[in-house]
Scaffold this active site. Structure first.
Site, PDB file in Angstrom:
ATOM      1  N   ILE A 159     -80.398  28.255   7.091  1.00  0.00           N
ATOM      2  CA  ILE A 159     -81.169  29.421   7.560  1.00  0.00           C
ATOM      3  C   ILE A 159     -82.084  29.937   6.453  1.00  0.00           C
ATOM      4  O   ILE A 159     -83.243  30.288   6.698  1.00  0.00           O
ATOM      5  CB  ILE A 159     -80.217  30.535   8.062  1.00  0.00           C
ATOM      6  CG1 ILE A 159     -79.399  30.014   9.246  1.00  0.00           C
ATOM      7  CG2 ILE A 159     -81.014  31.777   8.467  1.00  0.00           C
ATOM      8  CD1 ILE A 159     -78.301  30.951   9.717  1.00  0.00           C
ATOM      9  N   ASP A 178     -78.810  30.966  -5.254  1.00  0.00           N
ATOM     10  CA  ASP A 178     -77.762  30.265  -4.497  1.00  0.00           C
ATOM     11  C   ASP A 178     -76.693  29.786  -5.472  1.00  0.00           C
ATOM     12  O   ASP A 178     -76.990  29.446  -6.612  1.00  0.00           O
ATOM     13  CB  ASP A 178     -78.357  29.059  -3.752  1.00  0.00           C
ATOM     14  CG  ASP A 178     -77.409  28.516  -2.688  1.00  0.00           C
ATOM     15  OD1 ASP A 178     -77.761  28.621  -1.503  1.00  0.00           O
ATOM     16  OD2 ASP A 178     -76.320  28.018  -3.040  1.00  0.00           O
ATOM     17  N   THR A 245     -78.699  39.340   8.114  1.00  0.00           N
ATOM     18  CA  THR A 245     -78.314  38.647   9.345  1.00  0.00           C
ATOM     19  C   THR A 245     -77.151  37.700   9.057  1.00  0.00           C
ATOM     20  O   THR A 245     -76.860  36.824   9.865  1.00  0.00           O
ATOM     21  CB  THR A 245     -79.492  37.820   9.922  1.00  0.00           C
ATOM     22  OG1 THR A 245     -79.870  36.846   8.943  1.00  0.00           O
ATOM     23  CG2 THR A 245     -80.678  38.669  10.302  1.00  0.00           C
ATOM     24  N   ALA A 246     -76.507  37.870   7.877  1.00  0.00           N
ATOM     25  CA  ALA A 246     -75.438  36.926   7.480  1.00  0.00           C
ATOM     26  C   ALA A 246     -74.110  37.344   8.104  1.00  0.00           C
ATOM     27  O   ALA A 246     -73.736  36.851   9.175  1.00  0.00           O
ATOM     28  CB  ALA A 246     -75.363  36.835   5.971  1.00  0.00           C
ATOM     29  N   ARG A 247     -73.412  38.253   7.457  1.00  0.00           N
ATOM     30  CA  ARG A 247     -72.175  38.820   7.988  1.00  0.00           C
ATOM     31  C   ARG A 247     -72.130  40.279   7.576  1.00  0.00           C
ATOM     32  O   ARG A 247     -72.645  40.648   6.517  1.00  0.00           O
ATOM     33  CB  ARG A 247     -70.947  38.092   7.414  1.00  0.00           C
ATOM     34  CG  ARG A 247     -70.654  36.769   8.092  1.00  0.00           C
ATOM     35  CD  ARG A 247     -70.139  36.974   9.511  1.00  0.00           C
ATOM     36  NE  ARG A 247     -69.947  35.736  10.238  1.00  0.00           N
ATOM     37  CZ  ARG A 247     -70.844  35.167  11.039  1.00  0.00           C
ATOM     38  NH1 ARG A 247     -72.041  35.714  11.185  1.00  0.00           N
ATOM     39  NH2 ARG A 247     -70.567  34.069  11.703  1.00  0.00           N
ATOM     40  N   ASP A 271     -78.468  42.877  11.578  1.00  0.00           N
ATOM     41  CA  ASP A 271     -78.086  42.202  12.821  1.00  0.00           C
ATOM     42  C   ASP A 271     -76.561  42.097  12.890  1.00  0.00           C
ATOM     43  O   ASP A 271     -76.006  41.803  13.935  1.00  0.00           O
ATOM     44  CB  ASP A 271     -78.713  40.794  12.859  1.00  0.00           C
ATOM     45  CG  ASP A 271     -78.441  40.071  14.172  1.00  0.00           C
ATOM     46  OD1 ASP A 271     -78.680  40.687  15.238  1.00  0.00           O
ATOM     47  OD2 ASP A 271     -78.004  38.905  14.145  1.00  0.00           O
ATOM     48  N   GLU A 276     -67.769  45.035  13.615  1.00  0.00           N
ATOM     49  CA  GLU A 276     -68.183  44.588  14.957  1.00  0.00           C
ATOM     50  C   GLU A 276     -66.941  44.415  15.831  1.00  0.00           C
ATOM     51  O   GLU A 276     -65.906  43.982  15.330  1.00  0.00           O
ATOM     52  CB  GLU A 276     -68.913  43.241  14.863  1.00  0.00           C
ATOM     53  CG  GLU A 276     -70.268  43.373  14.215  1.00  0.00           C
ATOM     54  CD  GLU A 276     -71.036  42.048  14.197  1.00  0.00           C
ATOM     55  OE1 GLU A 276     -70.817  41.212  15.090  1.00  0.00           O
ATOM     56  OE2 GLU A 276     -71.850  41.867  13.283  1.00  0.00           O
ATOM     57  N   HIS A 294     -76.198  41.642  16.674  1.00  0.00           N
ATOM     58  CA  HIS A 294     -75.762  40.267  16.347  1.00  0.00           C
ATOM     59  C   HIS A 294     -76.373  39.250  17.319  1.00  0.00           C
ATOM     60  O   HIS A 294     -75.653  38.539  18.029  1.00  0.00           O
ATOM     61  CB  HIS A 294     -74.228  40.169  16.343  1.00  0.00           C
ATOM     62  CG  HIS A 294     -73.727  39.018  15.508  1.00  0.00           C
ATOM     63  ND1 HIS A 294     -72.529  39.034  14.847  1.00  0.00           N
ATOM     64  CD2 HIS A 294     -74.286  37.807  15.223  1.00  0.00           C
ATOM     65  CE1 HIS A 294     -72.347  37.891  14.212  1.00  0.00           C
ATOM     66  NE2 HIS A 294     -73.417  37.132  14.424  1.00  0.00           N
ATOM     67  N   ILE A 295     -77.715  39.194  17.323  1.00  0.00           N
ATOM     68  CA  ILE A 295     -78.408  38.291  18.258  1.00  0.00           C
ATOM     69  C   ILE A 295     -79.190  37.203  17.523  1.00  0.00           C
ATOM     70  O   ILE A 295     -80.118  36.626  18.084  1.00  0.00           O
ATOM     71  CB  ILE A 295     -79.371  39.076  19.178  1.00  0.00           C
ATOM     72  CG1 ILE A 295     -80.358  39.928  18.338  1.00  0.00           C
ATOM     73  CG2 ILE A 295     -78.601  39.936  20.179  1.00  0.00           C
ATOM     74  CD1 ILE A 295     -81.579  40.379  19.099  1.00  0.00           C
ATOM     75  N   GLY A 296     -78.804  36.957  16.252  1.00  0.00           N
ATOM     76  CA  GLY A 296     -79.559  35.970  15.466  1.00  0.00           C
ATOM     77  C   GLY A 296     -79.743  34.634  16.178  1.00  0.00           C
ATOM     78  O   GLY A 296     -80.826  34.057  16.179  1.00  0.00           O
ATOM     79  N   ALA A 297     -78.686  34.153  16.810  1.00  0.00           N
ATOM     80  CA  ALA A 297     -78.747  32.829  17.448  1.00  0.00           C
ATOM     81  C   ALA A 297     -79.008  32.939  18.944  1.00  0.00           C
ATOM     82  O   ALA A 297     -78.993  31.928  19.645  1.00  0.00           O
ATOM     83  CB  ALA A 297     -77.427  32.094  17.218  1.00  0.00           C
TER      84      ALA A 297
HETATM   85  P1  NAD Z   1     -75.409  27.120   4.942  1.00  0.00           P
HETATM   86  O1  NAD Z   1     -74.012  26.698   4.648  1.00  0.00           O
HETATM   87  O2  NAD Z   1     -76.410  26.075   5.312  1.00  0.00           O
HETATM   88  O3  NAD Z   1     -76.002  27.934   3.681  1.00  0.00           O
HETATM   89  C1  NAD Z   1     -75.296  28.937   3.014  1.00  0.00           C
HETATM   90  C2  NAD Z   1     -75.738  28.913   1.551  1.00  0.00           C
HETATM   91  O4  NAD Z   1     -75.220  30.074   0.906  1.00  0.00           O
HETATM   92  C3  NAD Z   1     -75.231  27.692   0.769  1.00  0.00           C
HETATM   93  O5  NAD Z   1     -76.330  27.023   0.145  1.00  0.00           O
HETATM   94  C4  NAD Z   1     -74.268  28.295  -0.276  1.00  0.00           C
HETATM   95  O6  NAD Z   1     -74.272  27.582  -1.502  1.00  0.00           O
HETATM   96  C5  NAD Z   1     -74.839  29.693  -0.435  1.00  0.00           C
HETATM   97  N1  NAD Z   1     -73.905  30.713  -0.926  1.00  0.00           N
HETATM   98  C6  NAD Z   1     -72.624  30.937  -0.583  1.00  0.00           C
HETATM   99  N2  NAD Z   1     -72.146  32.024  -1.228  1.00  0.00           N
HETATM  100  C7  NAD Z   1     -73.171  32.490  -2.005  1.00  0.00           C
HETATM  101  C8  NAD Z   1     -73.289  33.570  -2.908  1.00  0.00           C
HETATM  102  N3  NAD Z   1     -72.275  34.418  -3.122  1.00  0.00           N
HETATM  103  N4  NAD Z   1     -74.474  33.728  -3.556  1.00  0.00           N
HETATM  104  C9  NAD Z   1     -75.515  32.876  -3.343  1.00  0.00           C
HETATM  105  N5  NAD Z   1     -75.444  31.839  -2.477  1.00  0.00           N
HETATM  106  C10 NAD Z   1     -74.291  31.648  -1.829  1.00  0.00           C
HETATM  107  O7  NAD Z   1     -75.295  28.218   6.091  1.00  0.00           O
HETATM  108  P2  NAD Z   1     -76.439  28.678   7.110  1.00  0.00           P
HETATM  109  O8  NAD Z   1     -76.466  27.776   8.293  1.00  0.00           O
HETATM  110  O9  NAD Z   1     -77.699  28.913   6.354  1.00  0.00           O
HETATM  111  O10 NAD Z   1     -75.821  30.065   7.605  1.00  0.00           O
HETATM  112  C11 NAD Z   1     -75.593  31.135   6.691  1.00  0.00           C
HETATM  113  C12 NAD Z   1     -74.794  32.226   7.356  1.00  0.00           C
HETATM  114  O11 NAD Z   1     -75.585  32.863   8.357  1.00  0.00           O
HETATM  115  C13 NAD Z   1     -73.565  31.743   8.160  1.00  0.00           C
HETATM  116  O12 NAD Z   1     -72.459  31.482   7.356  1.00  0.00           O
HETATM  117  C14 NAD Z   1     -73.325  32.894   9.104  1.00  0.00           C
HETATM  118  O13 NAD Z   1     -72.461  33.825   8.485  1.00  0.00           O
HETATM  119  C15 NAD Z   1     -74.713  33.508   9.266  1.00  0.00           C
HETATM  120  N6  NAD Z   1     -75.245  33.344  10.631  1.00  0.00           N
HETATM  121  C16 NAD Z   1     -75.567  34.453  11.345  1.00  0.00           C
HETATM  122  C17 NAD Z   1     -76.093  34.328  12.626  1.00  0.00           C
HETATM  123  C18 NAD Z   1     -76.464  35.549  13.435  1.00  0.00           C
HETATM  124  O14 NAD Z   1     -76.408  35.497  14.648  1.00  0.00           O
HETATM  125  N7  NAD Z   1     -76.862  36.627  12.797  1.00  0.00           N
HETATM  126  C19 NAD Z   1     -76.270  33.063  13.215  1.00  0.00           C
HETATM  127  C20 NAD Z   1     -75.953  31.944  12.440  1.00  0.00           C
HETATM  128  C21 NAD Z   1     -75.441  32.099  11.152  1.00  0.00           C
END
Ligand code: NAD
Length: 325
Positions: A159, A178, A245-247, A271, A276, A294-297
């Site tokens: 993402i 990262d 939009t992460a967690r 988001d 939640e 929480h509508i990212g996807a």
């Molecule tokens: P991914 O695994 O491809 O990428 C995550 C990256 O974060 C990795 O490169 C990892 O090395 C890095 N990382 C982990 N902890 C870190 C930290 N403390 N500091 C810096 N970097 C760190 O995952 P993705 O597909 O990009 O998804 C990321 C997150 O997005 C998911 O885990 C999920 O929680 C969230 N997400 C949210 C929605 C939504 O609806 N809002 C939808 C999909 C995913």
């Protein structure tokens, strides 16, 4: 007898169709968490599909010996006791790549909204747009452009990299932090051409100090700690904006509200929320927070890709089993 698949948080029509055509019986009516184990056992469900709402914890795993597969439509698996399930010979899988574009587009929507105050203006126009048009115009005429601003991306996985493509397309400078990734460039398709654009990894402290906008794309941390707490927010540029939009737990919400109150941050977009599906009221009511539930996807395209990926994995799994048998 048809194998039973139950998608408790729903499944796209193409995913359902692919499974049905392959001979599975698919249901997708939502069953409340406290009735789910009973339902799985009564209906002989072998494959349980969830998104982020339904939890698949030890209690369900222990109570449902007939469960063979648990599929998560999307990325984060923090609603599933994955290791526990795997130890009980339940296969757990997700569809990590399907939603990246949709989440990245939502980030851009929030960024544009924050720069122009769209979230606030949308709240006030219905009630005050007729009587106080000129006052509202004055309030929201201090907008900023994204072009030329620096976007700091924390977490440069799927993402994060898609967000970089959109931000670069909008003329932003991109830097990232990262734990593991070390991409020096990303490829982008523009007007039918593929171009390679250099991107720079920097330490988190430098990213926070240099970015006009920060966006988070990290998974839930193993120890549950926020990636951005009071200390990190204090390092951000005065007047910057932040998108999460992460967690929910990725940002400390108390620290976030304080940073908005003391003027450190121009605005925030959320988001995802710590509590939640019942986020705290002071977060929801804050005028400087742009909100989505929480509508990212949650786009037709992402759900379509997720549905077919889930169906492909399930069909392939059972095909392999009959070969092995
Ligand atoms: P991914 O695994 O491809 O990428 C995550 C990256 O974060 C990795 O490169 C990892 O090395 C890095 N990382 C982990 N902890 C870190 C930290 N403390 N500091 C810096 N970097 C760190 O995952 P993705 O597909 O990009 O998804 C990321 C997150 O997005 C998911 O885990 C999920 O929680 C969230 N997400 C949210 C929605 C939504 O609806 N809002 C939808 C999909 C995913």
């Amino acid at each position: 007898m048809s194998k039973r698949v139950h998608a408790n948080d729903g499944i796209s029509s193409n995913g359902k169709q692919a499974l049905t055509e392959a001979g599975f019986k698919v249901t997708s009516d939502f069953v409340p968490q406290d009735k789910l184990a009973e339902y799985i056992n009564k209906e002989n469900v072998e494959v349980l599909l969830v998104r982020s709402a339904t939890k698949v914890r030890k209690d369900i795993i222990d109570a449902c010996p007939g469960l063979k597969l648990v599929g998560r439509g999307g990325v984060g698996m923090d609603n599933i006791d994955r290791e526990y399930a795997t130890n009980r010979r339940i296969r757990v899988f997700n569809t990590p790549a399907s939603s990246s574009i949709s989440v990245a587009e939502l980030v851009m929507a929030h960024l544009f909204a924050l720069m122009r105050g769209l979230h606030e203006s949308n709240r006030h126009m219905p009630a005050r747009g007729q009587g106080e048009f000129k006052d509202l115009k004055k309030t929201y005429e201090k907008g900023l452009e994204l072009r030329g601003k620096t976007l700091g991306i924390i977490g440069f996985g799927r993402i994060g990299q898609w967000t970089a493509r959109y931000a670069l397309g909008a003329g932003m400078n991109v830097i990232y932090a990262d734990n593991h990734a070390t991409a020096e460039a990303i490829e982008m398709e523009i007007g039918g051409q593929t171009v390679r654009v250099a991107v720079k990894m920097v330490p988190l402290t430098e990213l926070l100090a240099k970015s006009d906008a920060v966006t988070l794309h990290v998974p839930a941390q193993k120890d549950g700690s926020p990636v951005l707490g009071r200390g990190e927010l204090a390092l951000m540029k005065q007047g910057a904006v932040l998108v999460n939009t992460a967690r929910g737990g990725s940002v400390d919400e108390d620290a976030l509200l304080a940073a908005l109150e003391n003027g450190k941050l121009r605005g925030v977009a959320l988001d995802v929320f710590t509590n939640e599906p019942t986020p705290r009221a002071d977060v929801l009511a804050h005028p400087k927070i742009s909100l989505t539930p929480h509508i990212g996807a949650a786009t037709a395209e992402a759900q379509g890709r997720i549905g077919s990926e889930l169906a492909d994995i399930i069909i392939e799994h059972y095909a392999q089993q009959s070969v092995d048998a």
